[in-house]
Motif scaffolding. Structure first.
Motif, PDB file in Angstrom:
ATOM      1  N   GLY A 160       1.279  -1.062  -0.178  1.00  0.00           N
ATOM      2  CA  GLY A 160       0.445  -0.477   0.067  1.00  0.00           C
ATOM      3  C   GLY A 160       1.116   1.269  -0.668  1.00  0.00           C
ATOM      4  O   GLY A 160       1.856   1.209   0.301  1.00  0.00           O
ATOM      5  N   PRO A 161       0.359   2.127  -0.464  1.00  0.00           N
ATOM      6  CA  PRO A 161       0.918   3.475  -0.396  1.00  0.00           C
ATOM      7  C   PRO A 161       1.590   4.105   0.732  1.00  0.00           C
ATOM      8  O   PRO A 161       0.978   3.903   2.180  1.00  0.00           O
ATOM      9  CB  PRO A 161      -0.244   4.380  -1.018  1.00  0.00           C
ATOM     10  CG  PRO A 161      -1.005   3.798  -1.454  1.00  0.00           C
ATOM     11  CD  PRO A 161      -1.160   2.502  -0.996  1.00  0.00           C
ATOM     12  N   ASP A 162       2.695   4.594   0.218  1.00  0.00           N
ATOM     13  CA  ASP A 162       3.550   5.022   1.781  1.00  0.00           C
ATOM     14  C   ASP A 162       2.638   6.842   2.076  1.00  0.00           C
ATOM     15  O   ASP A 162       2.291   6.658   1.693  1.00  0.00           O
ATOM     16  CB  ASP A 162       5.377   5.983   0.956  1.00  0.00           C
ATOM     17  CG  ASP A 162       5.481   6.023   1.849  1.00  0.00           C
ATOM     18  OD1 ASP A 162       6.412   5.730   2.265  1.00  0.00           O
ATOM     19  OD2 ASP A 162       5.608   7.436   2.207  1.00  0.00           O
ATOM     20  N   PRO A 163       2.608   6.298   3.687  1.00  0.00           N
ATOM     21  CA  PRO A 163       1.482   7.323   4.102  1.00  0.00           C
ATOM     22  C   PRO A 163       2.271   8.742   4.467  1.00  0.00           C
ATOM     23  O   PRO A 163       1.555   9.838   3.756  1.00  0.00           O
ATOM     24  CB  PRO A 163       2.277   6.838   5.436  1.00  0.00           C
ATOM     25  CG  PRO A 163       2.193   5.907   5.369  1.00  0.00           C
ATOM     26  CD  PRO A 163       2.902   5.292   4.431  1.00  0.00           C
ATOM     27  N   VAL A 164       3.479   9.092   3.973  1.00  0.00           N
ATOM     28  CA  VAL A 164       4.365  10.223   3.958  1.00  0.00           C
ATOM     29  C   VAL A 164       4.094  10.912   2.398  1.00  0.00           C
ATOM     30  O   VAL A 164       3.509  12.236   2.597  1.00  0.00           O
ATOM     31  CB  VAL A 164       5.825  10.484   4.308  1.00  0.00           C
ATOM     32  CG1 VAL A 164       6.164  11.287   3.714  1.00  0.00           C
ATOM     33  CG2 VAL A 164       5.612   9.863   5.429  1.00  0.00           C
ATOM     34  N   ALA A 165       4.570  10.014   1.620  1.00  0.00           N
ATOM     35  CA  ALA A 165       4.090  10.771   0.254  1.00  0.00           C
ATOM     36  C   ALA A 165       2.969  11.201   0.187  1.00  0.00           C
ATOM     37  O   ALA A 165       2.150  12.121  -0.558  1.00  0.00           O
ATOM     38  CB  ALA A 165       4.595  10.008  -1.260  1.00  0.00           C
ATOM     39  N   ARG A 166       2.214  10.138   1.052  1.00  0.00           N
ATOM     40  CA  ARG A 166       0.480  10.648  -0.186  1.00  0.00           C
ATOM     41  C   ARG A 166      -0.195  11.725   1.346  1.00  0.00           C
ATOM     42  O   ARG A 166      -1.080  12.285   0.633  1.00  0.00           O
ATOM     43  CB  ARG A 166      -0.466   9.309   1.227  1.00  0.00           C
ATOM     44  CG  ARG A 166      -1.753   9.037   0.818  1.00  0.00           C
ATOM     45  CD  ARG A 166      -2.559   8.094   2.327  1.00  0.00           C
ATOM     46  NE  ARG A 166      -3.577   8.193   1.676  1.00  0.00           N
ATOM     47  CZ  ARG A 166      -4.796   7.614   0.855  1.00  0.00           C
ATOM     48  NH1 ARG A 166      -4.170   7.032   0.309  1.00  0.00           N
ATOM     49  NH2 ARG A 166      -5.235   7.987   1.042  1.00  0.00           N
TER      50      ARG A 166
END
Lengths: 352, 352
Positions: B53-59
DNA sequence: GTGAAAGCGCTAACAG
DNA sequence: CTGTTAGCGCTTTCAC
């Protein structure tokens, strides 16, 4: 004055001053890389534009560090604060974060939190997982994250994941032995919520066999001492570790005939409640009934509670320390010591 | 099995499956935007690659949202957990976060935290500031951040910043009136730490005049009632709001000759300690000495403490609610109600 | 000392 | 339903 809620970026400052973004970045992160005068000019321009330093998220993305530790709690956050031992633990973790200049991200992971999005969205450098049931979905979610993880208390045996805890089994055996040594043969055992499915009347053997968490360990410790001896142990499920729940359960437990001579509790929180109930019922402690706890929270000393001390805040500190120094080879297991603390709440069994 | 601690990115998954990054992103965030089969293929490939799943920081960077609320605590985090009222507040905030699927970031901002970097590095959608002294550096740092801010309890009058609190002055006047009405004329006033510089022996008037925080408000409330009446008020600075500190201060206060007939405390935490001291000294409550608190924490009821109730957890919930619905025009001030709760710890002054 | 270039990993229009 | 294009705001080699 007005922080001008509008976004100003590093690039804007650079443009305003007529320097490159690098230089502005340096003004904030490497003051020694540019002349003091230029730096001053940059900071002034920044203030002018309402720019107050690099955006933490962008910075995190670039630097791959979040300056925060995630704490995943087995209980719902709001309930966690009611359990004094959980609060002690929180304190230890908080202290460790504070000392290293990081923030502490509390990630809700209670039984009612059905989705694990909060875990997935957590911007942290590592996770401390506290007292989760085995096979918990949140734990599974944490494990998919690439950051280091340390489990505290439960579950004990997750492959490749560092662990911090105490020997609950031995610890509980200590206090059981103490109680048995005082001659008690009718014991009420007040427990926090039992994991797994239960019939109405759990008994010691099945708790010891079926609970896979801390409770199971402690129950096994008790079982180790009780063994085949002629001891009656009645088990009372309090659903959670809080004084009022312990008080209520103790009320039931002490209504049994013949009355138990000792109330052995899973935790101090429960025991404190039991003590209150004894007082309410006009029972003298320890003459009429002995009461024991586990943890040695601060209130236990004031209440004169016999208990087993475990270094709860230190668990938090150690967990964070492990996070900071990732394992080089294999799983690390930190087992902290426990100690029987005898106070006034236990005494010889009455001989009716 | 092995989560392969290595970073796999959305782009890698896209490449592996032979689709665009958008499509992979959609597989996670908008399942209805692609066929079920393709989605399954993508998820399988992701699992294969160890992408979870997507990296939370980038998101976060992209979406401009962190799914977290920041809580800036006036006390050091580790001490905050000792104050039962602070814990209640924390609980309210935690509950609100939990209910909205966000995490809670505890940002250390105690007096010993000299730098404000943690505030600047906090990846949050908004800040709740709890009980900070006026002119606090951390508050200043928070104010430079573009996120919404709500201050709880103190400081009261920060321009443009929303506020949640109770009328401490009126609340404390209520309990003072109650005590005065019982005939008490020698009163010991146990206070938590006084802000500002102090001579050794603070007196009520100077506390009321000089403390700019919650204590000052309450002292003014007391002063409002005491007025010019012939009442002796001795002030004892406990440095913080915790039972043991209250117990120690009460010991000193009750050693005075002639002994005060009432111990009026800034908080329940202090009062609970005072109660303990009274018991230790063999003083009957309320016959020999009356004791009052403030807050109405859960333990107050059990101890039979006369106090003023304030809806502490609700403060937390309201603060988060304000964060979620930024003000359209002007500063918002939420003033919650207080209520005098008379229990057994107060009674008529003895008439020696 | 200072700047140019190259991403960190992701999502949001907008076309097809 | 799927891909292309453009960044979000920042730091970091590596030259100049």
């Amino acid at each position: 004055m007005d922080p001008s809620r509008r976004r100003a970026t590093l690039a804007a400052v650079a443009a305003a001053v007529g320097v490159s973004r690098t230089t502005v970045s340096n003004a904030y992160n490497r003051p020694d890389q540019l002349s003091a005068t230029l730096r001053k000019r940059i900071l002034a321009a920044a203030a002018e534009l309402g720019y107050h330093g690099p955006d933490p998220v962008a910075r995190s993305l670039r630097m791959r560090t979040a300056s925060a530790v995630g704490l995943v709690f087995g209980d719902s956050l709001s309930r966690a604060f009611v359990d004094p031992n959980a609060v002690e633990f929180l304190q230890g973790v908080a202290r460790a974060c504070e000392d290293t200049g990081r923030s502490l991200l509390l990630v809700p992971a209670g039984p009612e939190a059905t989705n694990t999005e909060t875990v997935q969205r957590a911007a942290v450098d590592g996770f401390v997982v506290y007292s989760l049931p085995p096979n918990d979905r949140h734990l599974a979610a944490v494990r998919t994250r690439p950051q280091p993880i340390v489990i505290v208390d439960s579950p004990r045996d997750v492959p490749d994941v560092d662990f911090v805890g105490v020997d609950d089994r031995v610890g509980f055996a200590k206090i059981t032995r103490h109680v048995l040594g005082l001659g008690h043969r009718r014991i009420a055992f007040l427990v926090s919520s039992v994991t797994g499915v239960w019939s109405d009347a759990p008994d010691l053997v099945s708790v010891a066999e079926r609970d896979a968490g801390v409770l199971g360990e402690r129950a096994r410790g008790m079982q180790d001492e009780v063994g085949a001896a002629d001891v009656q142990v009645s088990v009372w499920d309090c659903r959670a570790s809080a004084p009022d729940l312990g008080a209520a359960a103790a009320r039931e437990a002490l209504a049994a005939e013949p009355r138990p001579t000792a109330v052995v509790c899973f935790s101090d929180a429960l025991a404190l409640g039991a003590l209150q109930t004894a007082a309410d019922l006009g029972l003298r402690v320890p003459e009429d009934v002995s009461v024991t706890g586990f943890d040695d929270v601060p209130a236990a000393a004031a209440a004169g509670l016999t208990t087993v001390r475990q270094p709860t805040p230190e668990k938090g500190r150690r967990a964070v320390a492990l996070l900071d120094k990732p394992a080089v080879d294999g799983r690390r297991v930190v087992q902290l010591p426990t100690k029987l603390i005898v106070r006034g709440s236990t005494g010889p069994a009455g001989d009716e």
